[in-house]
Design a protein around this motif. Sequence first.
Motif, PDB file in Angstrom:
ATOM      1  N   LEU A   1      -2.137 -11.712  -2.884  1.00  0.00           N
ATOM      2  CA  LEU A   1      -2.584 -13.075  -2.622  1.00  0.00           C
ATOM      3  C   LEU A   1      -2.036 -13.655  -1.326  1.00  0.00           C
ATOM      4  CD1 LEU A   1      -4.214 -15.423  -3.722  1.00  0.00           C
ATOM      5  CD2 LEU A   1      -2.263 -16.075  -5.101  1.00  0.00           C
ATOM      6  N   SER A   2      -0.953 -13.077  -0.831  1.00  0.00           N
ATOM      7  CA  SER A   2      -0.344 -13.558   0.408  1.00  0.00           C
ATOM      8  C   SER A   2       0.502 -12.434   0.984  1.00  0.00           C
ATOM      9  CB  SER A   2       0.533 -14.790   0.138  1.00  0.00           C
ATOM     10  OG  SER A   2       1.600 -14.456  -0.735  1.00  0.00           O
ATOM     11  N   ASN A   3       0.982 -12.615   2.200  1.00  0.00           N
ATOM     12  CA  ASN A   3       1.847 -11.607   2.807  1.00  0.00           C
ATOM     13  C   ASN A   3       3.163 -11.487   2.051  1.00  0.00           C
ATOM     14  OD1 ASN A   3       0.388 -10.594   5.244  1.00  0.00           O
ATOM     15  ND2 ASN A   3       0.352 -12.755   5.753  1.00  0.00           N
ATOM     16  N   GLY A   4       3.633 -12.613   1.501  1.00  0.00           N
ATOM     17  CA  GLY A   4       4.850 -12.575   0.701  1.00  0.00           C
ATOM     18  C   GLY A   4       4.669 -11.757  -0.559  1.00  0.00           C
ATOM     19  N   VAL A   5       3.511 -11.893  -1.206  1.00  0.00           N
ATOM     20  CA  VAL A   5       3.215 -11.103  -2.399  1.00  0.00           C
ATOM     21  C   VAL A   5       3.086  -9.628  -2.030  1.00  0.00           C
ATOM     22  CG1 VAL A   5       1.489 -10.662  -4.195  1.00  0.00           C
ATOM     23  CG2 VAL A   5       2.178 -13.002  -3.675  1.00  0.00           C
ATOM     24  N   LYS A   6       2.494  -9.333  -0.881  1.00  0.00           N
ATOM     25  CA  LYS A   6       2.390  -7.940  -0.430  1.00  0.00           C
ATOM     26  C   LYS A   6       3.775  -7.320  -0.284  1.00  0.00           C
ATOM     27  CE  LYS A   6       0.904  -4.911   3.319  1.00  0.00           C
ATOM     28  NZ  LYS A   6       0.151  -4.768   4.602  1.00  0.00           N
ATOM     29  N   GLN A   7       4.685  -8.040   0.357  1.00  0.00           N
ATOM     30  CA  GLN A   7       6.043  -7.519   0.529  1.00  0.00           C
ATOM     31  C   GLN A   7       6.715  -7.297  -0.823  1.00  0.00           C
ATOM     32  OE1 GLN A   7       7.351  -6.731   3.692  1.00  0.00           O
ATOM     33  NE2 GLN A   7       8.806  -5.642   2.363  1.00  0.00           N
ATOM     34  N   ASN A   8       6.456  -8.216  -1.757  1.00  0.00           N
ATOM     35  CA  ASN A   8       7.028  -8.092  -3.100  1.00  0.00           C
ATOM     36  C   ASN A   8       6.468  -6.867  -3.828  1.00  0.00           C
ATOM     37  OD1 ASN A   8       8.892  -9.435  -4.910  1.00  0.00           O
ATOM     38  ND2 ASN A   8       7.146  -9.851  -6.237  1.00  0.00           N
ATOM     39  N   LEU A   9       5.169  -6.602  -3.633  1.00  0.00           N
ATOM     40  CA  LEU A   9       4.552  -5.414  -4.226  1.00  0.00           C
ATOM     41  C   LEU A   9       5.188  -4.141  -3.682  1.00  0.00           C
ATOM     42  CD1 LEU A   9       0.801  -6.499  -4.173  1.00  0.00           C
ATOM     43  CD2 LEU A   9       2.034  -5.735  -6.208  1.00  0.00           C
ATOM     44  N   MET A  10       5.512  -4.140  -2.420  1.00  0.00           N
ATOM     45  CA  MET A  10       6.148  -2.978  -1.803  1.00  0.00           C
ATOM     46  C   MET A  10       7.589  -2.821  -2.286  1.00  0.00           C
ATOM     47  SD  MET A  10       4.566  -3.788   1.975  1.00  0.00           S
ATOM     48  CE  MET A  10       5.848  -2.901   2.868  1.00  0.00           C
ATOM     49  N   ASP A  11       8.306  -3.934  -2.355  1.00  0.00           N
ATOM     50  CA  ASP A  11       9.735  -3.879  -2.674  1.00  0.00           C
ATOM     51  C   ASP A  11      10.007  -3.647  -4.153  1.00  0.00           C
ATOM     52  OD1 ASP A  11      10.188  -4.407  -0.015  1.00  0.00           O
ATOM     53  OD2 ASP A  11      10.609  -6.541  -0.308  1.00  0.00           O
ATOM     54  N   LYS A  12       9.247  -4.341  -5.025  1.00  0.00           N
ATOM     55  CA  LYS A  12       9.597  -4.342  -6.448  1.00  0.00           C
ATOM     56  C   LYS A  12       8.652  -3.536  -7.335  1.00  0.00           C
ATOM     57  CE  LYS A  12      12.113  -8.666  -6.057  1.00  0.00           C
ATOM     58  NZ  LYS A  12      12.171 -10.110  -6.373  1.00  0.00           N
ATOM     59  N   TYR A  13       7.441  -3.264  -6.853  1.00  0.00           N
ATOM     60  CA  TYR A  13       6.507  -2.448  -7.623  1.00  0.00           C
ATOM     61  C   TYR A  13       6.422  -1.022  -7.063  1.00  0.00           C
ATOM     62  CZ  TYR A  13       4.356  -6.894  -9.295  1.00  0.00           C
ATOM     63  OH  TYR A  13       4.100  -8.140  -9.835  1.00  0.00           O
ATOM     64  N   ASP A  14       6.951  -0.831  -5.861  1.00  0.00           N
ATOM     65  CA  ASP A  14       6.857   0.458  -5.155  1.00  0.00           C
ATOM     66  C   ASP A  14       5.403   0.841  -4.878  1.00  0.00           C
ATOM     67  OD1 ASP A  14       9.576   0.910  -4.947  1.00  0.00           O
ATOM     68  OD2 ASP A  14       9.700   2.006  -6.835  1.00  0.00           O
ATOM     69  N   VAL A  15       4.588  -0.150  -4.534  1.00  0.00           N
ATOM     70  CA  VAL A  15       3.188   0.121  -4.198  1.00  0.00           C
ATOM     71  C   VAL A  15       3.096   0.555  -2.738  1.00  0.00           C
ATOM     72  CG1 VAL A  15       0.884  -0.885  -3.943  1.00  0.00           C
ATOM     73  CG2 VAL A  15       2.294  -1.491  -5.914  1.00  0.00           C
ATOM     74  N   ASN A  16       2.311   1.583  -2.491  1.00  0.00           N
ATOM     75  CA  ASN A  16       2.095   2.083  -1.137  1.00  0.00           C
ATOM     76  C   ASN A  16       1.448   0.985  -0.286  1.00  0.00           C
ATOM     77  OD1 ASN A  16       1.161   3.330   1.200  1.00  0.00           O
ATOM     78  ND2 ASN A  16       0.470   5.176   0.141  1.00  0.00           N
ATOM     79  N   PRO A  17       2.073   0.575   0.828  1.00  0.00           N
ATOM     80  CA  PRO A  17       1.509  -0.508   1.649  1.00  0.00           C
ATOM     81  C   PRO A  17       0.119  -0.206   2.183  1.00  0.00           C
ATOM     82  CG  PRO A  17       3.293   0.604   2.808  1.00  0.00           C
ATOM     83  CD  PRO A  17       3.330   1.088   1.398  1.00  0.00           C
ATOM     84  N   ASN A  18      -0.237   1.079   2.303  1.00  0.00           N
ATOM     85  CA  ASN A  18      -1.541   1.451   2.836  1.00  0.00           C
ATOM     86  C   ASN A  18      -2.696   1.133   1.894  1.00  0.00           C
ATOM     87  OD1 ASN A  18      -0.461   2.488   5.252  1.00  0.00           O
ATOM     88  ND2 ASN A  18       0.011   4.439   4.264  1.00  0.00           N
TER      89      ASN A  18
END
Length: 373
Positions: free
Chosen positions: A144-161
């Motif tokens: 939903l936002s760049n902050g949520v994207k960073q959270n997905l990467m940091d805490k969910y271990d989702v591939n940023p690509n």
Amino acid sequence: MPKKKIKVLFFIYFLGSGGAGRTFLNILNNIDRNRFEPILVTCNYEGNYESYLNQDIKFVKLPTKRLRSAIIPLAKLIRNEHPQVVFSTIPNYNVIAIVARLLSFTKARNVVREAAFLGQNKKENLKLKLYGLFYRFSKRVVALSNGVKQNLMDKYDVNPNKIDVIYNPVELDHIRGSTGIEQIPEEYKRIYQGDAQVIVTAGRLVREKDHPTLLKAFKKVVETKKAKLVILGEGPLQDELENLASQLGISENVYFAGFQTNPYAFLQQSDLFTLTSKNEGFGHVIVEALAVGTPVVTTNCKPGAEEILENGHYGTITPVGDERQLADAIIEALSKSQDDRDTIIQKGLSRANEFDAQEIVKQYEQVFEKTLK
């Protein structure tokens, strides 16, 4: 020969009063029918927004109210309807959609949307890692936002690509056409009579929205300003909040107006919108306030407020939970000259235009198309 439409199955628990339901409604109503065939699927509940759903959209309710019990009937529906994309939002619903899609044994692909900035303690962070494992079975993840994207990467271990950032779609034409005083229910019109300035907030009456800080700040406001506070929303804390307003001696100035199908008239008729959330993945209602020309004072509910208001360029941001600074910011906003107020309003209107549903939905269409490549 015309190109075959992409069938997208939208799954949500119910088309209810929250931001997720409103976002689904906006996407469904605005998606290009020449290229996409949307289907809405919910559990067996009545949602507040169902009456606003365009009539040409196929709407299916599963024969259950329990989320876990929805897996098998949803899997069968995916198998029968043959959608190319299964789109869902909110972690619990996303897991159900992913499992159902896997059990359907079809070629459908999941796209999941993450709207919240989650993760506050070890137990919750561990749960997010588990969600992340399920998200690996999703083709794309919408943040939903760049902050949520960073959270997905940091805490969910989702591939940023595989993450796409798309802000909430806001139906500006509908909002701006729903703002007259005549559209406020009769029992609340009296709030806007007289010379008191009106502050409005909107959101579920839950801990995360931190209404106690707003009520405490408002007590300080009425010590120096003739003001009223309108609280839109419903939730489990209503009795507690009403008792707090009574203890603070401000009950006569505070109006609990409950859930309103048309909050925009309240927003536009008020002098100031304020939000005191502890965190917001986006902060949809902030954009709605800007869209109707109402100045905004909000807590720094990361990451939403920062991104929408661009660190205070389009509204005032105060620290989370700080009633004194919130009160000072509200008093300052209510004390501005008309010229200063007009400048703030024009900036806000310009910012809101960037979230127009017709433009945002095009980004979702691109993600759905990208998912199939």
